[in-house]
Structure formats: C-alpha cells, structure tokens
Design a protein around this motif. Structure first.
Motif, PDB file in Angstrom:
ATOM      1  N   THR A 129      -4.154   7.235   7.481  1.00 57.11           N
ATOM      2  CA  THR A 129      -4.070   6.472   6.224  1.00 57.11           C
ATOM      3  C   THR A 129      -4.411   7.341   5.017  1.00 57.11           C
ATOM      4  O   THR A 129      -3.845   7.155   3.946  1.00 57.11           O
ATOM      5  N   SER A 146      -1.571   1.247   3.419  1.00 55.60           N
ATOM      6  CA  SER A 146      -2.421   1.144   4.615  1.00 55.60           C
ATOM      7  C   SER A 146      -3.910   1.236   4.320  1.00 55.60           C
ATOM      8  O   SER A 146      -4.711   1.391   5.246  1.00 55.60           O
ATOM      9  N   GLY A 148      -5.484   3.616   2.463  1.00 55.85           N
ATOM     10  CA  GLY A 148      -5.933   4.996   2.523  1.00 55.85           C
ATOM     11  C   GLY A 148      -7.057   5.312   1.548  1.00 55.85           C
ATOM     12  O   GLY A 148      -7.962   6.090   1.861  1.00 55.85           O
ATOM     13  N   PRO A 160      -2.266   4.619  10.319  1.00 49.77           N
ATOM     14  CA  PRO A 160      -1.698   3.489   9.576  1.00 49.77           C
ATOM     15  C   PRO A 160      -1.232   2.359  10.489  1.00 49.77           C
ATOM     16  O   PRO A 160      -1.407   1.180  10.170  1.00 49.77           O
TER      17      PRO A 160
END
Length: 477
Positions: A129, A146, A148, A160
């Motif tokens: 991610t 996702s 991150g 992810p």
C-alpha cells in the motif's frame, strides 16, 4: 515522516519541476492520463530524497514513445514488452509504464503481461500500500485507493489486496517485504507476515536471476540483517539461501559456543558500519555484505563436539568458501562476485594467527599477496568478525589489526607491496638458464617469488645469483 501537508507541498514542488511539468503537458496534449507513482510519492511522505521518477499512463508503449520522442534528449524501449519506456527529460532519467493488470498463472516463472485501463486498478495490483500511491498530473491530485498514507504514518507494510492473492500473483513480493522492512524500518503487518510463512514454497516459482537481484537489493540496504532475519523467520531463506538458517545450530547443554546465526548477522551489521566509516570502497558494497553474511556457513558441516565441553569447526573457512561458490552460482551471480566472496571466506581466519605471535615481514607480504585486490574488503570483514562481548579481548584484537594495517602500509610504501613480484621475469629466467618455455620456468619464477616474499627486494643481481644457486641445487646446471 513528513506531515501530509508537508508531503503535498513536496509533491507540488516536484510536479512543478521542468521534467515532470514537461511530461504532464505532453501527455495531456496527446489526450492521455499521466501520474507520478510509487517510490517518488512514498518518499515525499517519508522526507527521503527522490532519485527515480516513475510514471504510469493509459497510453500504450507505442503511444508513450510517440509522446516522449519530441520532448526527450534520449529514449529507449528495452522494457517495452513489459509496457515500460525509458527516457531522459531535462537531464533526468524517467520510466513511463502502461497501466498493468498482469498476474502469474500459478506455474510460470514470469508474469503474463496484460495492460490495464484504470489508474486505481493499476495501484491495487502493486506490491504494498505504501507503494500504491500516485499523483495525477497535471491536476496534482493524490490517489490512494488502499490506505497507503495511513500505513506510511503507522510505518506498516501491507499488501493492497489480500496477501495470499498478492503473493500468489508474484511470490517475489515476499522478498520485497523483507527488503522494504530493512530499507524503510517498517514492520510487516501480521496477516502479511503470516502469508509469507504459509506461501514460502511459492518462491520456488521465481527465477534465480530475480531472486538474486532482490537479495542483492536487500543486502545493500542500511539494515540488511533486519531483512535477512525476516527471510529466515518466514521460511523463505530456507528456499533461496538455506545455508543461512542452517547456522542456527542446536546448542548442546554440555558443549558451549557462540550462536553462529546471531554472530553472522552481527558481523553483517558491523561490516556495513566499517564499509561506510572507512569510506574507501563504494558503498554499499555487495561483495563485502555477501562475505559477511556467508563467512561461517561452513560451520554446521565441520562442527565437532570435543571433550571438556569445547566445540571445534576445523577448516570451516575452506568448506564455507566451497559452499558459497555453489550457492552463488545457483543464484546466477557473476563470476567476479563469486570469486571475490569465496576468496574472502577462505581468508577470513588468517589474521587471527597474528595475535598468537608477531608476524614476520614475510608473513605480512603473504597476507597481502593472498588477498590481492580484495585486501580492503578483507580488512573490513576481519574487523567485523570480532563480536566478542569481552572488551579486553575485543580491544586486543582491534589493536593487533591496527598494527597489521600499519605494517601493510609501511611495507607497501617501501616495496610497492601491491605489485609483489620477483626481480626477474620469465624471459630473463630463460635467458639466464638457457632454457626454453616450459614448466621449469614457472618453478623458477615461484622460487624467486618466495625469496621476494621472505626477504623483500634484493635487486636483480642478487636475484640472478639466487636463481643460479637454485638451478645448481637441482643438479641441472
């Protein structure tokens, strides 16, 4: 870690740079999407310097080339089959890749390349991610499907998609997890770590060359032992570098010796520190790090439990060098690296005889001759191999090696030690003895080399006398 506001400011500055702005304008004019992706975006949040500029787009490789050619000083398409075009724009190297949607078929060692049409879908198929971040251009919109950014803040590595799916698509991502943990100092999320252990056998699907490259990248991080430990604990090292987990020897309650596995990781850490602090080699130095990690891999095969609770590992240096050559060949390392690493392992114990009694100048010359062009690396490995917690012993070894290096430097200055050779070459030997080329010339040369190592420079006249005396002693004058 930068704040989100600081990271966005850094990304805005990057987007305004001539290289990025030129590409953003060119792709927009041609009707294509473009986004800065992966490492540059991640590093903006981490406050790290940005070295590489990676972009992704909905344009095909042929369309990328058509857009890039007018604005680039140079371009290349060696990654074209995988959708990547490289170029130099305003003096900076860039890579631009078509959105991807590929995956492994479960048996092939290489992915089937399938191009995608969506930035979000491209990001979701990426490894972690924290690398699945993008900055749309020229809008400068952050895309993070996702979470991150949250994982960057938490310093966590997570895939992810479900880790079983992600690692199933590309098992090499499990080794990348170890590399990024070492490089960034992040923790691997528990579910991701569990999947690494469960799917470790899948790494067998990856080619030796890709495993080699990922292992090399891991070893060249600033905290390589952290990544190696993850590979060992997950069971991946048992598949790609089994000699390292084999160092975790069983401890007999009646026989005591240091933990060889922990010792090897400490040597690796100390070798990195010496490599950087001495500043003589280009850092990171892969040969030094491989030799440090593997220097004791001959110990499991040579361990002997002696009377009185002692444990011996006789000739583990030679056995280890042989094992290292075999493993590095299997991983498709180049011959120069294999030769250098195995030579360092062969020699890594040589110094420890120095503390038993003062070496003669002859012994020092032989040490330098045997190390050859690996002498500086041998200095680093030998110093790093001192891991005793006994401060007096560590100081004694350190002072002894200081003394050895001083003697090497002094003799080198006096005798051009790095190029030790007899005063007479092969042609002169043949002329003096009146012989033709053959094995005897080599024997004579080696005799004069031993004289040179024992006594230092003696001059060509004295060398001629020694040669004739040797010839006479053979009964062939």
């Amino acid at each position: 870690m930068q704040s989100v506001a600081e990271a966005l400011d850094r990304l805005a500055g990057l987007a305004a740079s001539p290289t990025v702005a030129t590409l953003a304008d060119a792709f927009r004019a041609a009707g294509f999407e473009l986004a800065l992706v992966g490492g540059p975006v991640r590093d903006a949040f981490l406050g790290r310097a940005t070295n590489d500029l990676d972009f992704t787009t909905d344009a095909t490789p042929d369309e990328i080339l058509a857009v890039v050619k007018p604005v680039a000083e140079a371009h290349w398409d060696i990654g074209r089959a995988f959708g990547t075009i490289g170029a130099i724009v305003h003096g900076h190297t860039v890579e631009i890749t078509t959105y991807r949607a590929d995956a492994y078929d479960g048996s092939s060692r290489k992915p089937e390349v399938v191009f995608g049409t969506s930035l979000e879908d491209d990001l979701v198929r990426r490894d972690f991610t924290v690398n699945a971040l993008a900055l749309r251009l020229p809008e400068r919109t952050l895309v993070d499907p996702s979470g991150g950014v949250e994982d960057l803040i938490a310093r966590v590595l997570r895939t992810p998609s479900a880790p079983e799916v992600s690692f199933g698509d590309d098992p090499l991502r499990m080794m990348r997890a170890a590399r990024f943990a070492a490089q960034l100092g992040f923790e691997v999320e528990p579910g991701t770590l569990a999947a690494m252990g469960a799917l470790a056998p899948e790494i067998d699907r990856i080619s030796a060359e890709r495993v080699r490259d990922e292992l090399s990248k891991l070893l060249c991080t600033g905290a390589a032992s952290r990544g190696i430990r993850l590979l060992v604990d997950s069971g991946i090292a048992a598949r790609v570098l089994p000699e390292v987990p084999a160092l975790r020897l069983e401890i007999d309650e009646h026989h005591h010796h240091k933990d060889v596995y922990e010792h090897s990781l400490t040597v690796l850490d100390q070798a990195v520190d010496y490599e950087v602090s001495r500043g003589v080699l280009d850092s990171p130095d892969l040969v030094v790090r491989l030799a440090a990690l593997l220097h004791d891999i001959g110990k499991p095969a040579t361990r002997r439990l002696e009377s009185g609770g002692a444990v011996s590992f006789h000739h583990h240096d030679m056995v280890g060098a042989k094992l290292a050559r075999k493993r590095l060949r299997a991983l498709r390392f180049d011959n120069d690296t294999i030769k250098a690493v195995s030579r360092l392992i062969e020699l890594h114990l040589r110094f420890f005889g120095y503390t038993d009694g003062a070496w003669s100048d002859s012994a020092v010359r032989r040490y330098v001759r045997d190390a050859g062009d690996q002498l500086e690396r041998l200095h680093i490995l030998t110093r790093a191999d001192v891991t005793t917690r006994n401060r007096r012993k560590a100081d004694r070894l350190g002072f002894a090696y200081d003394d050895l290096e001083e003697r090497v430097a002094r003799l080198a200055e006096e005798e051009e030690l790095a190029a030790v050779r007899p005063e007479l070459d092969g042609q002169q030997i043949m002329e003096i003895l009146g012989i033709r080329p053959g094995p005897v010339v080599g024997e004579a040369y080696r005799h004069l080399l031993e004289v040179r190592l024992d006594e230092g420079p003696i001059g060509p006249d004295a060398a001629r006398e020694r040669l004739l005396a040797w010839w006479a002693a053979r009964g062939e004058a």
